[in-house]
Design a protein around this motif. Structure first.
Motif, PDB file in Angstrom:
ATOM      1  N   TYR A 124      52.997  27.411  36.523  1.00  0.00           N
ATOM      2  CA  TYR A 124      52.386  27.291  35.197  1.00  0.00           C
ATOM      3  C   TYR A 124      51.765  25.898  35.030  1.00  0.00           C
ATOM      4  CZ  TYR A 124      55.043  31.269  33.109  1.00  0.00           C
ATOM      5  OH  TYR A 124      55.567  32.498  32.769  1.00  0.00           O
ATOM      6  N   LEU A 125      50.764  25.843  34.165  1.00  0.00           N
ATOM      7  CA  LEU A 125      50.299  24.574  33.612  1.00  0.00           C
ATOM      8  C   LEU A 125      50.402  24.682  32.097  1.00  0.00           C
ATOM      9  CD1 LEU A 125      48.750  21.899  33.189  1.00  0.00           C
ATOM     10  CD2 LEU A 125      46.657  23.067  33.834  1.00  0.00           C
ATOM     11  N   PHE A 126      51.231  23.824  31.490  1.00  0.00           N
ATOM     12  CA  PHE A 126      51.298  23.748  30.034  1.00  0.00           C
ATOM     13  C   PHE A 126      50.402  22.598  29.595  1.00  0.00           C
ATOM     14  CE2 PHE A 126      54.881  26.480  30.733  1.00  0.00           C
ATOM     15  CZ  PHE A 126      54.908  27.277  29.592  1.00  0.00           C
ATOM     16  N   ASN A 127      49.407  22.951  28.774  1.00  0.00           N
ATOM     17  CA  ASN A 127      48.274  22.061  28.536  1.00  0.00           C
ATOM     18  C   ASN A 127      48.409  21.217  27.263  1.00  0.00           C
ATOM     19  OD1 ASN A 127      45.743  21.055  29.222  1.00  0.00           O
ATOM     20  ND2 ASN A 127      44.670  22.605  28.021  1.00  0.00           N
ATOM     21  N   GLY A 128      49.582  20.592  27.080  1.00  0.00           N
ATOM     22  CA  GLY A 128      49.753  19.649  25.974  1.00  0.00           C
ATOM     23  C   GLY A 128      50.219  20.272  24.671  1.00  0.00           C
ATOM     24  N   ASP A 129      50.530  19.405  23.688  1.00  0.00           N
ATOM     25  CA  ASP A 129      51.061  19.811  22.381  1.00  0.00           C
ATOM     26  C   ASP A 129      52.305  20.683  22.518  1.00  0.00           C
ATOM     27  OD1 ASP A 129      49.002  18.334  21.352  1.00  0.00           O
ATOM     28  OD2 ASP A 129      48.247  19.883  20.012  1.00  0.00           O
ATOM     29  N   PHE A 130      53.295  20.138  23.220  1.00  0.00           N
ATOM     30  CA  PHE A 130      54.574  20.848  23.394  1.00  0.00           C
ATOM     31  C   PHE A 130      55.408  20.737  22.119  1.00  0.00           C
ATOM     32  CE2 PHE A 130      53.751  18.213  27.329  1.00  0.00           C
ATOM     33  CZ  PHE A 130      53.003  19.177  27.975  1.00  0.00           C
ATOM     34  N   VAL A 131      55.180  19.648  21.356  1.00  0.00           N
ATOM     35  CA  VAL A 131      56.084  19.301  20.252  1.00  0.00           C
ATOM     36  C   VAL A 131      55.326  19.250  18.926  1.00  0.00           C
ATOM     37  CG1 VAL A 131      57.568  18.004  21.815  1.00  0.00           C
ATOM     38  CG2 VAL A 131      55.749  16.797  20.583  1.00  0.00           C
ATOM     39  N   ASP A 132      56.094  18.958  17.849  1.00  0.00           N
ATOM     40  CA  ASP A 132      55.595  18.857  16.465  1.00  0.00           C
ATOM     41  C   ASP A 132      55.366  20.241  15.859  1.00  0.00           C
ATOM     42  OD1 ASP A 132      55.674  16.100  16.199  1.00  0.00           O
ATOM     43  OD2 ASP A 132      53.621  15.806  16.902  1.00  0.00           O
ATOM     44  N   ARG A 133      55.351  20.256  14.524  1.00  0.00           N
ATOM     45  CA  ARG A 133      55.119  21.466  13.715  1.00  0.00           C
ATOM     46  C   ARG A 133      56.298  22.444  13.756  1.00  0.00           C
ATOM     47  NH1 ARG A 133      49.056  21.506  15.081  1.00  0.00           N
ATOM     48  NH2 ARG A 133      48.259  20.323  13.309  1.00  0.00           N
ATOM     49  N   GLY A 134      56.655  22.964  14.930  1.00  0.00           N
ATOM     50  CA  GLY A 134      57.778  23.905  15.008  1.00  0.00           C
ATOM     51  C   GLY A 134      59.108  23.171  14.910  1.00  0.00           C
ATOM     52  N   SER A 135      60.177  23.937  14.654  1.00  0.00           N
ATOM     53  CA  SER A 135      61.499  23.326  14.429  1.00  0.00           C
ATOM     54  C   SER A 135      62.302  23.113  15.713  1.00  0.00           C
ATOM     55  CB  SER A 135      62.321  24.225  13.500  1.00  0.00           C
ATOM     56  OG  SER A 135      61.595  24.478  12.332  1.00  0.00           O
ATOM     57  N   PHE A 136      61.763  23.579  16.857  1.00  0.00           N
ATOM     58  CA  PHE A 136      62.546  23.522  18.102  1.00  0.00           C
ATOM     59  C   PHE A 136      61.790  22.760  19.196  1.00  0.00           C
ATOM     60  CE2 PHE A 136      63.707  27.339  15.726  1.00  0.00           C
ATOM     61  CZ  PHE A 136      65.066  27.128  15.550  1.00  0.00           C
ATOM     62  N   SER A 137      61.144  21.668  18.774  1.00  0.00           N
ATOM     63  CA  SER A 137      60.362  20.867  19.723  1.00  0.00           C
ATOM     64  C   SER A 137      61.241  20.281  20.824  1.00  0.00           C
ATOM     65  CB  SER A 137      59.658  19.723  18.986  1.00  0.00           C
ATOM     66  OG  SER A 137      58.680  20.228  18.113  1.00  0.00           O
ATOM     67  N   LEU A 138      62.440  19.860  20.442  1.00  0.00           N
ATOM     68  CA  LEU A 138      63.337  19.263  21.435  1.00  0.00           C
ATOM     69  C   LEU A 138      63.725  20.294  22.495  1.00  0.00           C
ATOM     70  CD1 LEU A 138      64.980  16.772  22.321  1.00  0.00           C
ATOM     71  CD2 LEU A 138      66.856  17.641  20.925  1.00  0.00           C
ATOM     72  N   ASN A 161      47.207  15.702  22.202  1.00  0.00           N
ATOM     73  CA  ASN A 161      47.133  14.651  21.186  1.00  0.00           C
ATOM     74  C   ASN A 161      48.440  14.514  20.403  1.00  0.00           C
ATOM     75  OD1 ASN A 161      46.249  17.265  20.188  1.00  0.00           O
ATOM     76  ND2 ASN A 161      45.833  16.256  18.250  1.00  0.00           N
ATOM     77  N   HIS A 162      49.329  15.521  20.487  1.00  0.00           N
ATOM     78  CA  HIS A 162      50.620  15.407  19.808  1.00  0.00           C
ATOM     79  C   HIS A 162      51.689  14.729  20.662  1.00  0.00           C
ATOM     80  CE1 HIS A 162      50.334  17.387  15.834  1.00  0.00           C
ATOM     81  NE2 HIS A 162      49.222  17.850  16.373  1.00  0.00           N
ATOM     82  N   GLU A 163      51.359  14.397  21.893  1.00  0.00           N
ATOM     83  CA  GLU A 163      52.312  13.612  22.692  1.00  0.00           C
ATOM     84  C   GLU A 163      52.009  12.130  22.447  1.00  0.00           C
ATOM     85  OE1 GLU A 163      53.198  17.251  23.238  1.00  0.00           O
ATOM     86  OE2 GLU A 163      51.256  16.808  24.108  1.00  0.00           O
ATOM     87  N   SER A 164      52.182  11.724  21.200  1.00  0.00           N
ATOM     88  CA  SER A 164      51.921  10.326  20.830  1.00  0.00           C
ATOM     89  C   SER A 164      52.799   9.932  19.651  1.00  0.00           C
ATOM     90  CB  SER A 164      50.444  10.129  20.470  1.00  0.00           C
ATOM     91  OG  SER A 164      50.171  10.752  19.234  1.00  0.00           O
TER      92      SER A 164
END
Length: 268
Positions: A124-138, A161-164
């Protein structure tokens, strides 16, 4: 104003000590009553990742010793990568690219349910913005990082852009990490996010990037390889545009609705 003030009195980047260098996870004790997933020794195994995902599914936490171990090992792997990573997919093999997960852990489980777990045969390639907005980012970021530790060629991770730091302050990741783990982890994730590659090229044909293209013509892959990415994203320039730009229906270039980066048409 509060953020600007904090910035003004903070220590400049160049003088800051890396928080990762000050952590020795081996010294952290695991209480006998802890029943969650455990890493035996230094190797992250598939059994561990499956158990951890099952625990997360039932909204249990991972012990911070193992969380530290995963994040620090991922940092080492990412630091060694170039800013633009080449991926080779052999003929007849499959390769999956996923967009923003944004803290939706149950959606991530659903993707794996439908499409199989990451492995060397099912990368797989996960193309950024893994975190923020949702409640289970961790839970999302620890799962992706754990797969990266288990098998680096089973999963590729790009910066969004959310990895900042600035986005994580506003959109929830920082608060979530502080409440589920600790302040040290907030700083550690910020450091590790700066190690994420900015773009990938699959089989010398497909350019995969979180945001988009540039405000100037003639940008080469070698220019992207040459970006010193180990920093918070700047407000202009190639790195900023890779993370923030968007396609637009009309031709040419236009201002971005986001106020950062730009909009680019099919001709660009």
């Amino acid at each position: 104003m509060k953020l600007k003030f904090e910035e003004a009195i903070s220590v400049p980047e160049s003088e800051r000590r890396s928080v990762a260098d000050s952590i020795d996870f081996h010294t952290i004790e695991v209480e006998p009553q802890y029943t969650g997933a455990r890493i035996e020794g230094d190797v992250v195994t598939l059994d561990f990742v499956k158990k951890m995902m099952e625990d997360f599914k039932n909204q249990k936490y991972l012990h911070k010793r193992y969380a530290f171990q995963i994040v620090l090992q991922t940092r080492e792997l990412l630091q060694a990568l170039p800013s633009l990573v080449d991926i080779n997919v052999p003929n007849g093999s499959r390769f999956t690219v996923c967009g923003d997960v944004h803290g939706q852990f149950y959606d991530l489980l659903n993707i794996f349910e439908l499409n199989g777990l990451p492995s060397e045969e099912n990368p797989y390639l996960f193309n950024g913005d893994f975190v923020d907005r949702g409640s289970f980012s961790l839970e999302v970021i620890l799962t992706l990082f754990a797969f990266k530790c288990m098998s680096p060629s089973a999963i590729y991770l790009a910066r969004g852009n959310h990895e900042s730091k600035s986005m994580n302050k506003i959109y929830g990741f920082e608060g979530e990490v502080r409440s589920k783990l600790s302040e040290t982890f907030v700083e550690l994730f910020a450091e590790v996010f700066c190690c994420l590659p900015l773009a990938h090229v699959i089989n010398e044909k497909v350019f995969v990037v979180h945001g988009g293209l540039f405000s100037v013509d003639g940008v080469k892959l070698s220019d992207i390889r040459a970006i010193d990415r180990f920093c918070e994203p700047p407000e202009e320039g190639l790195m900023c545009e890779l993370l923030w730009s968007d396609p637009q229906p009309s031709l040419g270039r236009g201002p971005s609705k986001r106020g950062v980066g730009l909009s680019f048409g099919a001709d660009i």
